[in-house]
Design an enzyme around this catalytic site. Structure first.
Site, PDB file in Angstrom:
ATOM      1  N   GLY A   1       0.833  -1.196   0.000  1.00 50.08           N
ATOM      2  CA  GLY A   1       0.000   0.000   0.000  1.00 50.08           C
ATOM      3  C   GLY A   1       0.869   1.247   0.000  1.00 50.08           C
ATOM      4  O   GLY A   1       1.984   1.238  -0.516  1.00 50.08           O
ATOM      5  N   ARG A   2       0.374   2.321   0.631  1.00 58.19           N
ATOM      6  CA  ARG A   2       1.108   3.586   0.634  1.00 58.19           C
ATOM      7  C   ARG A   2       2.488   3.428   1.282  1.00 58.19           C
ATOM      8  O   ARG A   2       3.508   3.820   0.705  1.00 58.19           O
ATOM      9  CB  ARG A   2       0.298   4.653   1.391  1.00 58.19           C
ATOM     10  CG  ARG A   2       0.998   6.004   1.504  1.00 58.19           C
ATOM     11  CD  ARG A   2       0.101   7.010   2.203  1.00 58.19           C
ATOM     12  NE  ARG A   2      -0.186   6.611   3.567  1.00 58.19           N
ATOM     13  CZ  ARG A   2       0.574   6.911   4.619  1.00 58.19           C
ATOM     14  NH1 ARG A   2       1.698   7.590   4.455  1.00 58.19           N
ATOM     15  NH2 ARG A   2       0.229   6.541   5.835  1.00 58.19           N
TER      16      ARG A   2
ATOM     17  N   SER B   1       0.434  -9.345  -1.628  1.00 56.24           N
ATOM     18  CA  SER B   1      -0.699  -9.190  -0.724  1.00 56.24           C
ATOM     19  C   SER B   1      -1.904  -9.744  -1.454  1.00 56.24           C
ATOM     20  O   SER B   1      -1.852 -10.015  -2.664  1.00 56.24           O
ATOM     21  CB  SER B   1      -0.908  -7.735  -0.291  1.00 56.24           C
ATOM     22  OG  SER B   1      -1.159  -6.907  -1.399  1.00 56.24           O
TER      23      SER B   1
ATOM     24  N   THR C   1       6.831  -2.888  11.164  1.00 59.96           N
ATOM     25  CA  THR C   1       6.472  -1.550  11.643  1.00 59.96           C
ATOM     26  C   THR C   1       4.987  -1.300  11.425  1.00 59.96           C
ATOM     27  O   THR C   1       4.538  -0.160  11.469  1.00 59.96           O
ATOM     28  CB  THR C   1       7.289  -0.468  10.912  1.00 59.96           C
ATOM     29  OG1 THR C   1       7.086  -0.595   9.497  1.00 59.96           O
ATOM     30  CG2 THR C   1       8.765  -0.574  11.223  1.00 59.96           C
TER      31      THR C   1
ATOM     32  N   ARG D   1       1.626  -3.616  12.564  1.00 63.59           N
ATOM     33  CA  ARG D   1       0.933  -3.893  13.818  1.00 63.59           C
ATOM     34  C   ARG D   1       1.397  -5.245  14.340  1.00 63.59           C
ATOM     35  O   ARG D   1       1.577  -6.202  13.577  1.00 63.59           O
ATOM     36  CB  ARG D   1      -0.595  -3.905  13.627  1.00 63.59           C
ATOM     37  CG  ARG D   1      -1.211  -2.530  13.361  1.00 63.59           C
ATOM     38  CD  ARG D   1      -1.064  -1.590  14.545  1.00 63.59           C
ATOM     39  NE  ARG D   1      -1.711  -0.308  14.345  1.00 63.59           N
ATOM     40  CZ  ARG D   1      -1.144   0.752  13.785  1.00 63.59           C
ATOM     41  NH1 ARG D   1       0.114   0.667  13.361  1.00 63.59           N
ATOM     42  NH2 ARG D   1      -1.812   1.885  13.662  1.00 63.59           N
TER      43      ARG D   1
ATOM     44  N   GLU E   1       1.019  -3.183  23.984  1.00 58.78           N
ATOM     45  CA  GLU E   1       1.886  -2.002  24.092  1.00 58.78           C
ATOM     46  C   GLU E   1       1.414  -1.132  25.248  1.00 58.78           C
ATOM     47  O   GLU E   1       0.209  -0.927  25.412  1.00 58.78           O
ATOM     48  CB  GLU E   1       1.854  -1.218  22.783  1.00 58.78           C
ATOM     49  CG  GLU E   1       2.403  -2.014  21.600  1.00 58.78           C
ATOM     50  CD  GLU E   1       2.388  -1.228  20.302  1.00 58.78           C
ATOM     51  OE1 GLU E   1       2.025  -0.028  20.320  1.00 58.78           O
ATOM     52  OE2 GLU E   1       2.729  -1.805  19.260  1.00 58.78           O
TER      53      GLU E   1
ATOM     54  N   HIS F   1       7.360   1.568  19.339  1.00 56.64           N
ATOM     55  CA  HIS F   1       6.339   2.096  18.419  1.00 56.64           C
ATOM     56  C   HIS F   1       6.599   3.567  18.092  1.00 56.64           C
ATOM     57  O   HIS F   1       5.818   4.459  18.420  1.00 56.64           O
ATOM     58  CB  HIS F   1       4.930   1.928  18.987  1.00 56.64           C
ATOM     59  CG  HIS F   1       3.885   1.890  17.908  1.00 56.64           C
ATOM     60  ND1 HIS F   1       2.677   1.260  18.058  1.00 56.64           N
ATOM     61  CD2 HIS F   1       3.863   2.416  16.647  1.00 56.64           C
ATOM     62  CE1 HIS F   1       1.953   1.389  16.960  1.00 56.64           C
ATOM     63  NE2 HIS F   1       2.664   2.090  16.092  1.00 56.64           N
TER      64      HIS F   1
END
Length: 317
Positions: free
Chosen positions: A153-154, A174, A233, A235, A264, A283
């Site tokens: 994605g982005r 994906s 990076t 989830r 977290e 995070h």
């Protein structure tokens, strides 16, 4: 109007957010995470407005029921998987977000910080040098190796293009990725199996959903090269944490760079803290000066607009 700002770990909310422009506002900032539901409801007593930093604190039906004074919930970002938007609406709570201004590249940049730290053993060498040792490891070049991007994605596209600049062969997979979209990012679409089997660096950029939880499990980790590293990076739950610890401990993969976790802040007793060949960050993907300036300014804009009866950046189920 009472405003409670949650999870300000770095004690910067007042510095970045122009809360003093809100007339007659009582602002309370909590610097420690409040995990207990009863304690959180107590912290929100009398508050009409709550400000959430990303997905640090879940807002579900039970919490909305225990915070009857709450009327506005502002979250940084325009999506937050920890907020039950339908329950918010049912309890008469408006939910507003902040857009991505200033945060277009921060996570992609941090992804490469982790990749480089793992491949060139930056943390291990820093520690060794401070202990009086010199050149204790041998790094691995990026040029000529294969970067696998799980989710193009982005963010995945940004990471892929940097991989091309490093002289890497970039592959991607994906569920709905097309060859044309992959090519536009400088990548080659491959099968799911090939992604895991041939990547020297595998980086995760899927969105968290019921479908993507556990996408990288024991079987996928076993399929990876013993010399490969995993970087996440996105989830935490996308990667099976227990399976990853097992793979790292057994040496079936060469290392991992992580910025996200199932729980977290990462609990003190979590096995990842002792896993070998890891670089662990708290995070930080979105945590930059430009992002915080944009987000906190928009948090105050959201509150002012809602108070004026014309809420902006409203999130709906």
């Amino acid at each position: 109007m009472k405003i409670v700002v949650l999870d300000d770990y770095q004690r910067v909310a007042r510095a970045y957010g122009p809360f003093d422009t809100l007339p007659d506002a009582e602002v309370e900032v909590l610097h420690e995470h409040v995990a207990d539901l009863d304690e959180l409801a107590w912290a929100l007593r009398g508050a009409e407005v709550a400000v959430a930093m990303r997905e640090r604190t879940p807002f579900r039906s039970d919490l909305f029921a225990m915070a009857p004074d709450l009327r506005l919930l502002v979250t940084t970002g325009m999506k937050n998987a920890s907020i039950d938007l339908a329950s918010a609406a049912a309890h008469g709570v408006t939910v507003c977000g902040t857009d991505a201004a200033g945060s277009a590249t921060n996570t992609a940049e941090l992804t490469w910080a982790l990749i480089l730290a793992c491949r060139r053993r930056v943390v291990a060498e820093d520690r060794a040098l401070r202990e009086g040792r010199w050149q204790t490891t041998i790094g691995t070049d990026l040029a000529g190796t294969t970067l696998g991007v799980l989710g193009l994605g982005r963010l995945g596209t940004q990471v892929a293009r940097i991989g091309v600049a490093f002289g890497m062969r970039v592959i991607a997979w994906s569920q709905h990725l097309t060859a044309e979209r992959a090519e536009a990012a400088g990548a080659t679409l491959v099968s799911r199996n090939e992604l895991f089997e041939t990547s020297d660096v595998l980086t995760v950029h899927l969105k968290l959903s019921e479908r993507t939880i556990g996408t990288v499990g024991a079987a996928e980790l076993a399929a990876m090269k013993p010399s490969a590293i995993l970087v996440n990076t996105s989830r935490g739950p996308i990667v099976d944490e227990s399976a990853l610890v097992t793979a790292l401990t057994a040496g079936s993969i060469a290392g991992a760079g992580l910025d996200v976790y199932d729980v977290e802040p990462l609990p003190a007793g979590n096995p990842l803290r002792g896993a070998p060949n890891t670089v662990l960050l708290p995070h930080l993907g979105y945590v930059t000066d430009a992002t915080y300036r944009a987000w906190y300014a928009q948090v105050v804009e959201d509150i002012a607009a809602w108070r004026a009866g014309a809420p902006v950046r409203v999130l709906t189920a």
